[in-house]
Design an enzyme around this catalytic site. Structure first.
Site, mmCIF file in Angstrom:
data_model
loop_
_atom_site.group_PDB
_atom_site.id
_atom_site.type_symbol
_atom_site.label_atom_id
_atom_site.label_comp_id
_atom_site.label_asym_id
_atom_site.label_seq_id
_atom_site.Cartn_x
_atom_site.Cartn_y
_atom_site.Cartn_z
ATOM 1 C CG ASP A 154 -28.067 -56.796 15.084
ATOM 2 O OD1 ASP A 154 -28.614 -56.226 14.118
ATOM 3 O OD2 ASP A 154 -28.466 -56.660 16.262
ATOM 4 C CB SER A 155 -29.074 -59.931 11.028
ATOM 5 O OG SER A 155 -30.032 -59.747 12.057
ATOM 6 C CE1 TYR A 156 -33.411 -57.514 12.784
ATOM 7 C CE2 TYR A 156 -33.918 -55.549 14.051
ATOM 8 C CZ TYR A 156 -34.180 -56.868 13.728
ATOM 9 O OH TYR A 156 -35.213 -57.527 14.343
ATOM 10 N N GLY A 159 -28.271 -56.109 6.491
ATOM 11 C CA GLY A 159 -29.273 -56.175 5.430
ATOM 12 C C GLY A 159 -29.704 -57.603 5.149
ATOM 13 C CG HIS A 345 -33.831 -60.213 9.729
ATOM 14 N ND1 HIS A 345 -34.189 -61.471 10.154
ATOM 15 C CD2 HIS A 345 -32.660 -59.919 10.356
ATOM 16 C CE1 HIS A 345 -33.267 -61.925 10.998
ATOM 17 N NE2 HIS A 345 -32.337 -60.996 11.138
#
Length: 372
Positions: A154-156, A159, A345
């Site tokens: 996902d967004s992790y 980046g 994040h």
């Protein structure tokens, strides 16, 4: 490809900044053979027409001799890092449709590489290719590494906002501070000089997107080379290169499934029902990946967020897979992160930490892929 309003960016090898300059057009030239990292879709049968791409972390490389090369593209959504002979000379920010002229360079053989930095899950872009005016200046594409590693998440994994110095990111700050090439996936791959693919979309989960949002879940979007956000598939994975057989597949999914409470109208009425659906779907996803990649080793990752719920569920998935006969799989925690990037994040320091964990694990399991 018919060029619209063309642009020209001259780059000196000494490192002068990219700057737009009017020009009367660039000769069609001879297209250079490409080495491509990531999932792309050919525009047509002619390599000179280029490729459409949408997943993050995509990269293109070529070799040539001489003092000048043109990069042709149609990209109004991404930030691209441009390298010549291993050194970044500049970036192209939403360059649009046209050519970028790179030169004058020192005479001799050169390698050019372009890396996609940003996420464009809702919009595809086109990389047409690298061109030289003299066919005698064409060199074979860079040789691909035998090592291949894939990152799914996902967004992790994207980046998302990892270069930001603030957790508050108004306007376009998320776009401006996202650098997939500095996320843990490419950092890990480049340490081992491995080819890599980043199959990740911000906000997507295994069965539930962030806060119950609509759209394809990651295992569904994974089937598509483009059209990542749905609601329906248009281009299947079969449209991509069929020589991708990663020795290692790293998956980080669950943050979006579990970090927000269930809402009325969702298909799960209890957390237990969500857990059961997540575990079943995740197991099936890994088993499908196993069928397509019989020799791969799986590493599943999760942070200690959501009071440990994510890690607990991912560990259950690993246990279920092992109980079903899967032996080439392990779990690595992503603990102790500072989450200093946009919207809490991981930032680049966190990405370095996660990459170090992965590198240490892989170095401790030297049999996972070919020796250089």
């Amino acid at each position: 490809m018919r060029l619209g309003t063309a642009f020209l960016m001259g780059v000196m090898l000494a490192g002068s900044a990219l700057s737009p300059a009017a020009h009367a057009g660039v000769p069609a030239g001879t297209v250079l053979p490409l080495h491509i990292g990531g999932r792309v879709v050919p525009v047509g049968d002619d390599p000179a027409l280029g490729y459409t791409h949408q997943w993050p972390g995509t990269y293109f490389e070529a070799r040539f001799k001489g003092t000048e090369v043109h990069m042709r593209l149609n990209d109004s959504v991404n930030k691209l890092a441009i390298y010549v002979d291993g050194r970044q000379i500049d970036t192209a920010n939403r360059p649009g449709e046209g050519d970028i002229q790179l030169g004058p360079l020192k005479p001799g053989d050169h390698t050019i590489r372009v890396e996609k930095l940003t996420e464009s899950a809702s919009t595809a872009a086109q990389f047409t290719g690298f061109f030289v005016s003299d066919p005698a200046d064409v060199l074979p594409a860079p040789e691909a590494s035998q090592r291949q590693i894939e990152f799914i998440g996902d967004s992790y994994t994207v980046g998302y906002g990892n270069m930001s110095t603030s957790r508050t990111c108004p306007g376009e700050q998320v776009w401006a501070t996202t650098n997939t090439q500095l996320a843990f996936g490419p950092l890990t791959a480049k340490h081992f000089k491995a080819e890599y693919r980043i199959n990740a979309i911000s906000g997507r989960g295994v069965v539930r997107n962030y806060n119950g949002a609509s759209g394809l879940h990651l295992p569904q979007a994974y089937l598509n080379a483009i059209n990542l956000t749905g609601p329906s598939a248009s281009v299947s994975a079969s449209a991509t290169k069929d020589d991708w057989k990663p020795q290692i597949i790293v998956i980080g999914l669950g943050t979006n499934d579990f970090t927000t409470p269930l809402h009325g109208g969702e298909i799960w009425t209890t957390r237990e029902e969500l857990h059961a659906d997540y575990e079943k779907t995740y197991v099936e996803f890994v088993q499908d990946l196993r069928a397509a990649n019989p020799g791969a080793y799986f590493i599943l990752m999760a942070t200690d967020q959501a009071n440990g719920e994510i890690q607990s569920e991912v560990k259950k998935v690993v246990a279920l897979l092992k109980a079903a006969g899967e032996s080439r799989i392990d779990f690595i925690p992503m603990n102790g992160l500072g989450f200093g990037g946009c919207d809490w994040h991981p930032d680049v320091a966190d990405d370095r930490s996660v990459a170090d964990s992965l590198i240490g694990y892989i170095e401790g399991h030297a049999d996972l892929w070919p020796h250089p």
